[in-house]
Design a protein around this motif. Structure first.
Motif, PDB file in Angstrom:
ATOM      1  N   ILE A 245       0.846  -1.191   0.000  1.00  0.00           N
ATOM      2  CA  ILE A 245       0.000   0.000   0.000  1.00  0.00           C
ATOM      3  C   ILE A 245       0.880   1.239   0.000  1.00  0.00           C
ATOM      4  O   ILE A 245       1.831   1.340   0.805  1.00  0.00           O
TER       5      ILE A 245
ATOM      6  N   LEU B 179       7.091   5.060 -11.455  1.00  0.00           N
ATOM      7  CA  LEU B 179       7.051   4.111 -12.561  1.00  0.00           C
ATOM      8  C   LEU B 179       7.012   4.896 -13.866  1.00  0.00           C
ATOM      9  O   LEU B 179       6.147   5.754 -14.065  1.00  0.00           O
TER      10      LEU B 179
ATOM     11  N   LEU C 164       4.133   2.092 -21.696  1.00  0.00           N
ATOM     12  CA  LEU C 164       2.878   2.422 -21.022  1.00  0.00           C
ATOM     13  C   LEU C 164       2.415   3.801 -21.475  1.00  0.00           C
ATOM     14  O   LEU C 164       3.237   4.695 -21.690  1.00  0.00           O
TER      15      LEU C 164
ATOM     16  N   ASP D 182      -3.200   5.915 -15.542  1.00  0.00           N
ATOM     17  CA  ASP D 182      -4.422   6.256 -14.800  1.00  0.00           C
ATOM     18  C   ASP D 182      -4.988   5.044 -14.081  1.00  0.00           C
ATOM     19  O   ASP D 182      -5.696   5.178 -13.080  1.00  0.00           O
ATOM     20  N   ASP D 183      -4.693   3.855 -14.594  1.00  0.00           N
ATOM     21  CA  ASP D 183      -5.216   2.632 -13.972  1.00  0.00           C
ATOM     22  C   ASP D 183      -4.406   2.186 -12.767  1.00  0.00           C
ATOM     23  O   ASP D 183      -4.810   1.281 -12.047  1.00  0.00           O
ATOM     24  N   LEU D 184      -3.240   2.808 -12.557  1.00  0.00           N
ATOM     25  CA  LEU D 184      -2.407   2.367 -11.432  1.00  0.00           C
ATOM     26  C   LEU D 184      -3.099   2.667 -10.107  1.00  0.00           C
ATOM     27  O   LEU D 184      -3.633   3.770  -9.917  1.00  0.00           O
ATOM     28  N   GLU D 185      -3.084   1.692  -9.216  1.00  0.00           N
ATOM     29  CA  GLU D 185      -3.712   1.889  -7.908  1.00  0.00           C
ATOM     30  C   GLU D 185      -2.626   1.973  -6.845  1.00  0.00           C
ATOM     31  O   GLU D 185      -1.494   1.545  -7.051  1.00  0.00           O
TER      32      GLU D 185
ATOM     33  N   HIS E 121      -2.672   0.427  -4.122  1.00  0.00           N
ATOM     34  CA  HIS E 121      -2.614  -0.799  -3.338  1.00  0.00           C
ATOM     35  C   HIS E 121      -2.638  -1.982  -4.306  1.00  0.00           C
ATOM     36  O   HIS E 121      -3.206  -1.889  -5.390  1.00  0.00           O
ATOM     37  N   ALA E 122      -2.021  -3.044  -3.883  1.00  0.00           N
ATOM     38  CA  ALA E 122      -1.985  -4.235  -4.738  1.00  0.00           C
ATOM     39  C   ALA E 122      -1.732  -5.448  -3.865  1.00  0.00           C
ATOM     40  O   ALA E 122      -1.245  -5.325  -2.735  1.00  0.00           O
ATOM     41  N   SER E 123      -2.082  -6.598  -4.410  1.00  0.00           N
ATOM     42  CA  SER E 123      -1.833  -7.865  -3.712  1.00  0.00           C
ATOM     43  C   SER E 123      -0.963  -8.745  -4.577  1.00  0.00           C
ATOM     44  O   SER E 123      -1.111  -8.755  -5.805  1.00  0.00           O
TER      45      SER E 123
ATOM     46  N   PHE F  47       8.478  -4.030  -9.771  1.00  0.00           N
ATOM     47  CA  PHE F  47       7.335  -3.704 -10.627  1.00  0.00           C
ATOM     48  C   PHE F  47       6.045  -3.602  -9.839  1.00  0.00           C
ATOM     49  O   PHE F  47       5.015  -3.225 -10.379  1.00  0.00           O
TER      50      PHE F  47
END
Lengths: 314, 765
Positions: free
Chosen positions: A198, A208, A213, A219-222, A224-226, A242
């Protein structure tokens, strides 16, 4: 005679081709590409964390595949929700400010290696689930390795050194793409682990930057990620660069999973993203849900976390 | 787990003893028969007078006795007729498309005569009649579901850029492709891993270039190819479905010659000629896409660097009247390199290498043997870097094979063949993520097989092939005996009925991603799962009212057991490498159908109409809730019309294909769950899959056309061609893509190839 035969051949091909061309449109309505609707199925989203209070949980329902989707529209507002353990039942009430969210009405700290049962009912539908919480889990050390030699360059501060230590300590200031971040722990009796990352600083700059890209991708980058689930047989996990998109403070949460959470994570739709839909149709399969009478995840984990501060590349 | 233990050594010694004893047994049985010669024997080789190539299944008859005696040459062109009573005979050697050879013989008792015959190719009988040599006639008479294509035939089909062996087979009934860019063979309801693909008797593990676009077979190097669509004989084994046997040319023994061609994407050249008492052949092909891509590449336009090549080489030498040796090699590679930016790249390389040494020996006139040592290697390496995070997948298969086959022409009623195959495998699969080795799998199984079969002319109208094959596979100490049977009955001058069946096992499993064949790899099944098993049965009826027409109707039924499917739900760093951890196991299935094939074989207009009505199903306890489902390649109807018309120096070809749409899994709902690791909702919601493969894409159909003209180029024969793939530009559906990025988004259907015209030139000198 040759010309006549040639004309006959050409005519045959033309007739056959005309017949086929006349029915050759491949445009389709979206509704033709869906299966029979499974709208209105209860979706349970409940995750218990050992040594932490009973969490909020979410009750939604499925929507027809061709319909527009929103959390608001999918929320179930009238569910009766209970979690039980050892003869004690904890009730939940709907959060009036957040549709679909349910808040525990009693205080309880989730115990390790304990069975919890969930029951949700709404408008004649009932969904249930059971989880056996894992044993307690702790990260032993947080390190920055030299990516060439894989030797330890630095030992990072952890939350045991203070709530802000992982973000302000000099050794926790990590330049983007510099070194390999690794967390080490004692591997317990758990089927697997999953990492959440997070970015805590809303509005921090993006580190990044890739030629391949475009702005839509960024714009799609969040924040938070799992990770996918992993077994970590040697009791360590390395953070790939990455998975880091922004500068600023980051918290890495490592979860030691129960069976339900591990099964869902290894079959989850997140892991199918990027696959071809029908081409790799073999992998477009239902996740391993842990809910009876509905879909979703009722799982548990023991969690510990580390932190660091990402500096833009100089 | 993967080290050679003492128990393995003891098992290996036991197998070697078994192997030696089996060879001795075969030699004693066959030698006993050989020692009983009391009459004359005539034997020899039948070859093509123009280039010295052997003629398989040529007809040899001795007329003049009480009963005509004869036989057919074997696949190497060798024949032997034994137990001929003394007397005067007329010796006739014939082969369709060649001028017959006649000779008078006076045979004494116990006389042994060697006759090597060179048959002259037959000139065209007339402008409108073209008679083609019909190879493998014997095999076609007895074996249902058997197809043969010569290299020259391959050139006749409309193609995509270049003639291709595997693409040509897609035009036959019962054989399908997964997509326009795939050369994978789906034969009679089986997957591509269930077809054994051989090049000069060596298995090729991933015979594709350009991510499945082309096969690795260079049509200029090929002599012929044969396909058993099912119920194949005991001389083959190791796959549950079909066998494709591709044989390269030996080379012209008479004179030096060359052929070549240039298409839009590749150039090829084949040279061959005599050497001493033998021949040589070398054939190469390479794409020239890489300089074209390099010319396009600049600072603002990133395109990958890609090339492929393949090279076939062969040397044949006659060491005497009874011995021949040959050496052959295949070398092929694909290489893709894509630099995404400073910190990210993709590099994919894969290829096959196979080398063979073969010794052919005539022990006695009626006993003929081939012995071969071969080594092959398949490697596939994928290395990525995403923002300085390295990821590596390496897999390789190396095998060393020793193989022997004996043909014994016992008497006019019995031709017995037998043989052995010993293969030592080395499999490796290595996976490294972020410099952390996650998996390093090594397996070294061995396979030992024996077979024995008798081609029995039980009656003048009845042929029976009875065979048995035994396999010993080290992983799991497997031992299987596989019976095989084929019966052919001539009902009348024009009608024939054929039936065949057998039991089959498979010990290797292909893990494939259909959209990208460079990552295909094979793994052996170990002791934790049973090897795949199939029982096949085929019945066929043929009607040949004349040499011009043939109509066949065949029905097939295959039952599958112990099927496996890759378990996609395994953790990324799982060290569990046993088969029952890596695969979903215990699958069952069946495939059944009816094929109709109408073939016009001679004349200016040739071609066929083929139709298949078929079903195939699979069941796994862990997939689709344990319910039966169709695999994606289950196509109810499959039809093809292929025509070729020749007039003067022109030839015109066309093909029309139609097939039921492939199965796919549709979505039945949308839902949302938090990402558990971060416990936050993602921007995207998810699609809920419905029943597995419960929906269908639209029917697939397309038309391909080609036109060719022969002419002279600097005194050499040349041919220019124009081909149009998908002539009416039907955008067939490839797969359905569900995007949950936008709540309002409709699903996309990704389409296959549009109309693609190509042109090129072939030449020979």
């Amino acid at each position: 005679m040759v010309c006549a035969k040639l004309k006959g051949f050409a005519l045959s091909v033309a007739m056959l081709g005309s017949f086929l061309i006349s029915g050759c449109s491949t445009d389709r309505r979206a509704s033709e590409l869906y299966g029979p609707s499974e709208a209105g199925v209860l979706v349970i989203d409940a995750l218990l964390l050992v040594d932490q209070p009973l969490p909020d949980l979410f009750v939604l329902e499925t929507v027809a595949p061709g319909d527009s989707y929103s959390l608001e529209g999918a929320a179930v507002r009238d569910a009766v929700v209970e979690i039980s353990t050892g003869g004690t039942t904890f009730t939940y009430a709907a959060d009036v400010d957040s549709a679909g969210r349910y808040l525990p009405q009693q205080n309880h700290i989730v115990l390790p290696e304990t069975v919890y049962t969930l029951r949700v009912s709404s408008q004649g539908r009932e969904a249930t689930g059971t989880t056996l919480t894992p044993e307690q889990f702790q990260i032993r050390e947080s390190l920055l390795l030299n990516e060439g030699t894989l030797q330890v360059d630095r030992v990072l501060k952890t939350f045991r050194d203070g709530l802000d230590a992982p973000y302000v300590a000099p050794e926790n200031q990590v330049e983007y793409l510099d070194g390999l971040l690794e967390a080490r722990f004692d591997r317990g009796n758990t089927p697997g682990y999953q990492v959440g990352i997070i970015s805590l600083d809303e509005g921090s700059e993006r580190v990044l930057d890739a030629d391949f890209l475009d702005e839509d991708d960024y714009d799609d980058l969040e924040r938070h990620a799992s990770s996918p689930p992993f077994e970590a047989p040697d009791g360590s996990v390395r953070l790939p660069w990455f998975a880091v998109y922004f500068a600023g403070r980051h918290v890495i949460r490592i979860h030691a999973l129960d069976e339900n959470w591990f099964n869902f994570a290894r079959s989850s739709p997140e892991s199918q993203e990027g696959n071809f839909g029908g081409l790799a149709g073999d992998s477009f399969e239902r996740p391993l849900f842990s809910v009876t009478g509905g879909i979703g995840l009722f799982g548990s984990a023991a969690m510990d976390s580390i932190g660091f501060n990402v500096l833009p590349r100089q | 787990m993967w080290t050679l233990s003492k128990s393995h050594l003891r098992e290996g010694s036991a197998r070697m003893r078994c192997f030696r004893e089996a060879i001795l047994a075969i030699a004693i049985v066959v030698g006993g028969w050989v020692g009983n010669v009391e009459a004359a024997t005539v034997s020899g080789f039948i070859t093509d007078a123009s280039n010295g190539e052997s003629l398989p299944y040529a007809n040899v008859v001795l007329e003049g006795g009480a009963v005509p005696m004869g036989t057919l040459t074997n696949v190497d062109g060798y024949f032997a007729v034994q137990k001929i009573p003394a007397g005067r005979y007329r010796f006739v050697a014939s082969y369709i498309g060649y001028r017959s050879y006649l000779d008078s013989l006076t045979l004494e008792a116990d006389e042994v005569i060697r006759i090597d015959v060179e048959l002259e190719p037959q000139a065209l009988l007339g402008a409108e009649v073209l008679v083609k040599a019909d190879a493998y006639e014997e095999e076609k008479l007895i074996q249902p579901g058997f197809i043969v294509m010569e290299a020259a035939t391959l050139e006749e089909f409309p193609a995509l850029f270049e003639s291709d062996v595997l693409r040509s087979l897609h035009l036959m009934p019962g054989i399908q492709a997964a997509s326009d860019i795939s050369t994978g063979l789906y034969v009679r309801g089986g997957g591509p891993d269930q077809t054994l693909i051989l090049l000069d008797q060596i298995p090729l593990y991933n015979p594709s270039h350009a991510f499945g676009f082309f096969s690795t077979f260079n049509s200029d190097a090929i002599k012929d190819m044969s396909l058993h669509k099912g119920a194949y004989p005991a001389s083959y084994g190791g796959r549950l479905g079909a066998v494709l046997d591709v044989r390269n040319r030996d080379g012209n023994r008479k004179e030096f010659q060359g052929t070549g061609g240039i298409s839009l994407i590749a150039a090829r050249m084949t040279l061959e000629g005599p050497v001493g008492k033998g021949s040589w052949m070398i054939s190469g092909r390479r794409t020239y896409l890489d300089p074209i891509l390099a010319a396009i590449r600049n600072d603002s336009t990133e395109v990958p660097a890609y090339y492929f090549y393949d090279l076939n080489a062969k040397l044949n030498l006659d060491l005497g009247a009874h011995d021949k040796v040959s050496f052959s090699g295949y070398f092929g590679r694909d290489d893709l390199n894509f630099d995404l930016d400073e910190t990210s790249f993709i590099n994919v390389r894969w290829g096959n290498v196979a080398v063979t040494g073969k010794w052919t020996h005539v022990f006695r006139p009626g006993l003929y043997g081939n012995f071969m040592v071969a080594g092959s290697q398949y490697e596939s390496d994928t290395s990525l870097s995403l923002f300085d995070t390295p990821i590596l997948f390496e897999n390789s298969i190396r095998d060393l094979t020793v193989k022997g086959d004996l043909d014994y022409f016992a008497n006019p009623k019995h031709s017995i063949s037998g043989g052995f195959l010993a293969t030592w495998y080395r499999f490796r699969f290595n996976q490294v993520f972020n410099q952390d080795e996650q998996l390093d799998l090594k397996e070294k199984p061995t396979l030992l097989s024996f077979y024995l079969q008798d081609n029995w002319q039980a009656h003048s109208n009845t042929q029976i092939r009875l065979g048995v094959r035994s396999n010993m596979f080290s992983d799991g100490s497997r031992f299987h005996v596989e019976p095989r049977l084929a019966i052919s009955q001539q009902l009348s001058d024009h009608w024939r009925v054929k039936t065949a069946g057998g039991l089959y096992h498979q010990y290797l499993q292909l893990v494939t991603t259909e959209g990208f064949s460079g990552g295909d790899f094979w793994v052996p099944l170990d002791e934790t799962v049973e090897p795949g098993r199939s029982v096949q049965g085929v019945v066929g009826l043929e009607w040949e009212p004349s040499p011009r027409y043939m109509l066949s109707v065949e029905s097939y039924l295959t039952g599958f057991k112990n099927l496996v499917a890759l378990d996609t739900k395994v953790a990324v760093d799982s060290e569990e490498t046993k088969s029952d951890d890596v695969f979903v196991t215990g699958g069952t299935g069946h495939a059944t159908g009816v094929e109709v094939f109408l073939n016009r074989r001679t004349g200016a207009l040739t071609g066929w109409i083929g139709y298949t009505l078929g079903w195939t199903r699979r069941t796994f306890d862990e997939l689709n809730g344990g319910k039966e489902f169709p695999p994606k390649y289950d196509r109810r109807h499959d039809a093809s019309v292929v025509l070729d018309y020749r007039v003067g120096k022109w030839s015109f070809g066309g093909s029309v294909l139609y097939a039921t749409g492939q199965a796919y899994t549709p979505a039945s709902a949308r839902y949302s769950l938090r990402s558990p690791g971060s416990q936050q909702y993602l921007k995207d919601d998810f699609l809920l899959p419905s029943q597995k493969n419960s929906a269908r894409l639209l029917p697939y159909h397309r038309m391909d056309l080609n036109v060719k003209r022969r002419f002279r180029l600097f005194g050499s024969r040349a041919e220019a061609y124009l081909q149009v793939f998908n002539a009416y530009n039907r955008r067939n559906e490839w797969f359905v893509q569900y995007n949950a990025d936008d709540p309002e988004t409709d699903p996309d259907v990704v389409k296959m190839l549009p109309v693609i015209p190509t042109f090129g030139i072939n030449f020979s000198f």
